[in-house]
Design a protein around this motif. Structure first.
Motif, short mmCIF file in Angstrom:
data_model
loop_
_atom_site.label_atom_id
_atom_site.label_comp_id
_atom_site.label_asym_id
_atom_site.label_seq_id
_atom_site.Cartn_x
_atom_site.Cartn_y
_atom_site.Cartn_z
N LEU A 63 0.82 -1.21 0.00
CA LEU A 63 0.00 0.00 0.00
C LEU A 63 0.86 1.26 0.00
CD1 LEU A 63 -2.86 1.17 0.13
CD2 LEU A 63 -2.71 1.06 2.62
N VAL A 64 1.85 1.32 0.87
CA VAL A 64 2.71 2.50 0.97
C VAL A 64 3.51 2.68 -0.32
CG1 VAL A 64 4.71 3.49 2.16
CG2 VAL A 64 2.86 2.45 3.48
N ASN A 65 4.07 1.59 -0.84
CA ASN A 65 4.86 1.69 -2.06
C ASN A 65 4.02 2.22 -3.22
OD1 ASN A 65 6.03 0.15 -4.72
ND2 ASN A 65 7.67 0.64 -3.27
N GLY A 66 2.80 1.72 -3.33
CA GLY A 66 1.92 2.19 -4.40
C GLY A 66 1.59 3.66 -4.28
N LEU A 67 1.32 4.12 -3.05
CA LEU A 67 0.99 5.53 -2.84
C LEU A 67 2.18 6.44 -3.15
CD1 LEU A 67 -1.14 5.30 0.43
CD2 LEU A 67 -1.96 5.79 -1.88
N VAL A 68 3.37 6.01 -2.75
CA VAL A 68 4.56 6.81 -3.05
C VAL A 68 4.79 6.87 -4.56
CG1 VAL A 68 7.05 7.01 -2.75
CG2 VAL A 68 5.63 6.32 -0.83
N LYS A 69 4.63 5.74 -5.23
CA LYS A 69 4.81 5.72 -6.69
C LYS A 69 3.85 6.68 -7.38
CE LYS A 69 6.77 1.21 -7.84
NZ LYS A 69 6.73 0.13 -8.83
N LEU A 70 2.60 6.65 -6.96
CA LEU A 70 1.60 7.49 -7.61
C LEU A 70 1.70 8.95 -7.19
CD1 LEU A 70 -1.50 5.11 -7.51
CD2 LEU A 70 -0.02 5.62 -9.45
N THR A 71 2.43 9.22 -6.12
CA THR A 71 2.67 10.61 -5.72
C THR A 71 3.84 11.21 -6.49
OG1 THR A 71 1.82 10.19 -3.48
CG2 THR A 71 3.26 12.11 -3.77
N ILE A 197 -5.75 8.33 -4.87
CA ILE A 197 -5.16 7.92 -6.15
C ILE A 197 -6.10 8.17 -7.32
CG2 ILE A 197 -3.67 6.22 -5.05
CD1 ILE A 197 -5.53 4.03 -5.94
N MET A 198 -7.41 8.21 -7.05
CA MET A 198 -8.35 8.46 -8.14
C MET A 198 -8.54 9.95 -8.45
SD MET A 198 -11.40 5.60 -7.76
CE MET A 198 -11.80 5.98 -6.07
N LEU A 199 -8.34 10.80 -7.45
CA LEU A 199 -8.64 12.23 -7.62
C LEU A 199 -7.42 13.09 -7.89
CD1 LEU A 199 -11.31 12.67 -4.78
CD2 LEU A 199 -11.71 12.38 -7.24
N LYS A 200 -6.23 12.60 -7.54
CA LYS A 200 -5.03 13.43 -7.70
C LYS A 200 -4.68 13.59 -9.20
CE LYS A 200 -0.83 12.08 -7.10
NZ LYS A 200 -0.29 12.14 -8.47
N PRO A 201 -4.00 14.68 -9.56
CA PRO A 201 -3.57 14.86 -10.96
C PRO A 201 -2.33 14.02 -11.27
CG PRO A 201 -2.86 16.71 -9.62
CD PRO A 201 -3.69 15.85 -8.72
N TYR A 202 -2.19 13.66 -12.54
CA TYR A 202 -1.05 12.88 -13.00
C TYR A 202 -0.42 13.54 -14.21
CZ TYR A 202 -2.83 9.15 -9.99
OH TYR A 202 -3.24 8.42 -8.92
N PRO A 203 0.88 13.31 -14.42
CA PRO A 203 1.54 13.88 -15.61
C PRO A 203 0.98 13.26 -16.88
CG PRO A 203 3.00 12.34 -14.48
CD PRO A 203 1.83 12.55 -13.58
N MET A 204 0.72 14.10 -17.85
CA MET A 204 0.18 13.65 -19.15
C MET A 204 1.11 14.16 -20.24
SD MET A 204 -2.62 11.99 -18.26
CE MET A 204 -3.69 11.92 -19.69
N VAL A 213 3.09 7.74 -20.73
CA VAL A 213 2.69 6.80 -19.68
C VAL A 213 1.21 7.04 -19.36
CG1 VAL A 213 3.02 6.05 -17.30
CG2 VAL A 213 5.00 6.68 -18.69
N ASN A 214 0.43 5.97 -19.40
CA ASN A 214 -1.00 6.07 -19.08
C ASN A 214 -1.18 5.91 -17.57
OD1 ASN A 214 -3.73 5.92 -18.79
ND2 ASN A 214 -4.04 4.31 -20.31
N PRO A 215 -1.56 6.97 -16.87
CA PRO A 215 -1.68 6.88 -15.41
C PRO A 215 -2.74 5.89 -14.96
CG PRO A 215 -2.56 8.97 -16.22
CD PRO A 215 -1.86 8.33 -17.36
N GLN A 216 -3.74 5.63 -15.82
CA GLN A 216 -4.77 4.66 -15.44
C GLN A 216 -4.17 3.27 -15.22
OE1 GLN A 216 -8.01 5.44 -14.77
NE2 GLN A 216 -7.31 7.55 -15.07
N LYS A 217 -3.21 2.89 -16.07
CA LYS A 217 -2.54 1.60 -15.91
C LYS A 217 -1.63 1.61 -14.68
CE LYS A 217 -2.52 0.24 -20.79
NZ LYS A 217 -1.66 -0.11 -21.96
N MET A 218 -1.07 2.76 -14.38
CA MET A 218 -0.16 2.86 -13.24
C MET A 218 -0.88 2.68 -11.91
SD MET A 218 2.76 3.38 -14.74
CE MET A 218 2.11 2.31 -16.04
N MET A 219 -2.20 2.84 -11.90
CA MET A 219 -2.96 2.72 -10.65
C MET A 219 -3.27 1.28 -10.27
SD MET A 219 -5.86 5.65 -11.09
CE MET A 219 -5.52 7.23 -11.88
#
Length: 312
Positions: A63-71, A197-204, A213-219
């Motif tokens: 859980l922590v690793n995933g949150l850090v990655k998506l941050t 993870i669903m509401l935060k912005p991601y690089p496009m 990189v498709n952020p949807q796949k990264m989630m």
């Protein structure tokens, strides 16, 4: 500097004809495809207390690793530099963003918990686990799928989680009220994590009209982690209040049932879940539901089955 280091390792790979590629690839795969089942094997058939500790560190680490990655949203080395060419099919197995390394984190929480458990009992096993942590971390650099900082932070992240879980387990051992509070707080953390993870912005970022990189796949990995943690929280609550599982150490059936349970979980994770739940509900919620079912099975259904069969 990090890319230059990976390019040097790439030259070493090419100079040796890729003779070490399969070894390091197998080492990486073993850490994430096989070792995550060890916590449940320990829980069912070896030591329930340490099983809980293993499962908690693994779930929290994911859980922590995933949150850090998506941050952080750090791109993989081959996206940062066209000169990087990952070895073999390691690029396919490298899911999610780059920082920190998930393979290193999983290897460290599983091998590392074994190190803590066995360092005073079986020193040779503790030493072996330490070597496997180092080799797995290095393999992520050698294969060209992670930078050194990805590996170092993945390792430090896991060590911190092992330390915190160990302290908390000692302080709350046998205190059902506090454990229930932590359980409900854990569900709250899962909900907040999903919202984040669903509401935060991601690089496009686009190159020649194509999304890098498709952020949807990264989630997807984070949805799996949320499902796993939720399954563990519910399963542990059921165990504490209703099932009260105790390892039937004297039963000759226990080794067979333990191995069978691990095989069922492996088959579900690798084959049945992707073909059914994930196919029906998609990469996000399908992965969450599939992982929730798998861990709940491990915490409730299979221990109840072991208990029943060993009594017979």
């Amino acid at each position: 500097m990090d890319i230059q280091y990976l390019l040097w390792l790439q030259e070493l790979r090419n100079a040796t004809g890729g003779v070490f590629d399969e070894f390091f690839n197998a080492l990486s795969k073993f850490a994430v495809d096989i070792m995550p089942f060890l916590p449940f094997v320990i829980f069912w058939g070896v030591d329930k207390k340490w099983g809980y500790r293993y499962i908690t560190t693994w779930g929290l680490g994911e859980l922590v690793n995933g949150l850090v990655k998506l941050t952080v949203c750090a791109y993989r080395p081959w996206i940062r530099s066209d000169l990087i060419e990952p070895a073999g099919d390691s690029k396919v197995a490298a899911t999610g963003y780059s920082f920190p390394s998930g393979h290193t984190m999983v290897a460290t929480v599983t091998y590392g918990t074994t190190f803590v458990w066995q360092k005073d009992k079986r020193r040779w096993l503790a030493v072996l686990c330490g070597v496997l942590i180092l080799l797995t971390g290095f393999s992520r650099n050698f294969l060209g799928v992670h930078t050194p900082q990805d590996v170092i932070v993945g390792f430090c992240e896991a060590v911190l989680i092992i330390w915190i879980v160990g302290i908390v387990q000692k302080k709350v051992a046998g205190n059902g009220k506090i454990l229930d509070i932590l359980t409900f707080a854990g569900f709250g953390v899962v909900v907040i994590a999903l919202a984040y993870i669903m509401l935060k912005p991601y690089p496009m970022d686009y190159v020649d009209g194509k999304l890098l990189v498709n952020p949807q796949k990264m989630m997807n990995d984070s949805f799996k982690a949320c499902g796993a943690v939720a399954g563990f929280l519910l399963g542990s609550y059921i165990d504490r209040h209703y099932m009260h599982y105790e390892i039937p150490v004297s039963s000759p059936l226990l080794p067979l049932l333990t191995c069978t349970g691990a095989a069922i979980m492996f088959a579900w994770k690798e084959f049945f879940a992707p073909a059914t739940i994930v196919a029906a509900f998609g990469g996000h919620w399908g992965n969450l539901i599939a992982r929730f079912i798998m861990v709940l099975f491990a915490m409730w259904i299979w221990p109840a089955f072991i208990k029943k069969e060993c009594r017979r």
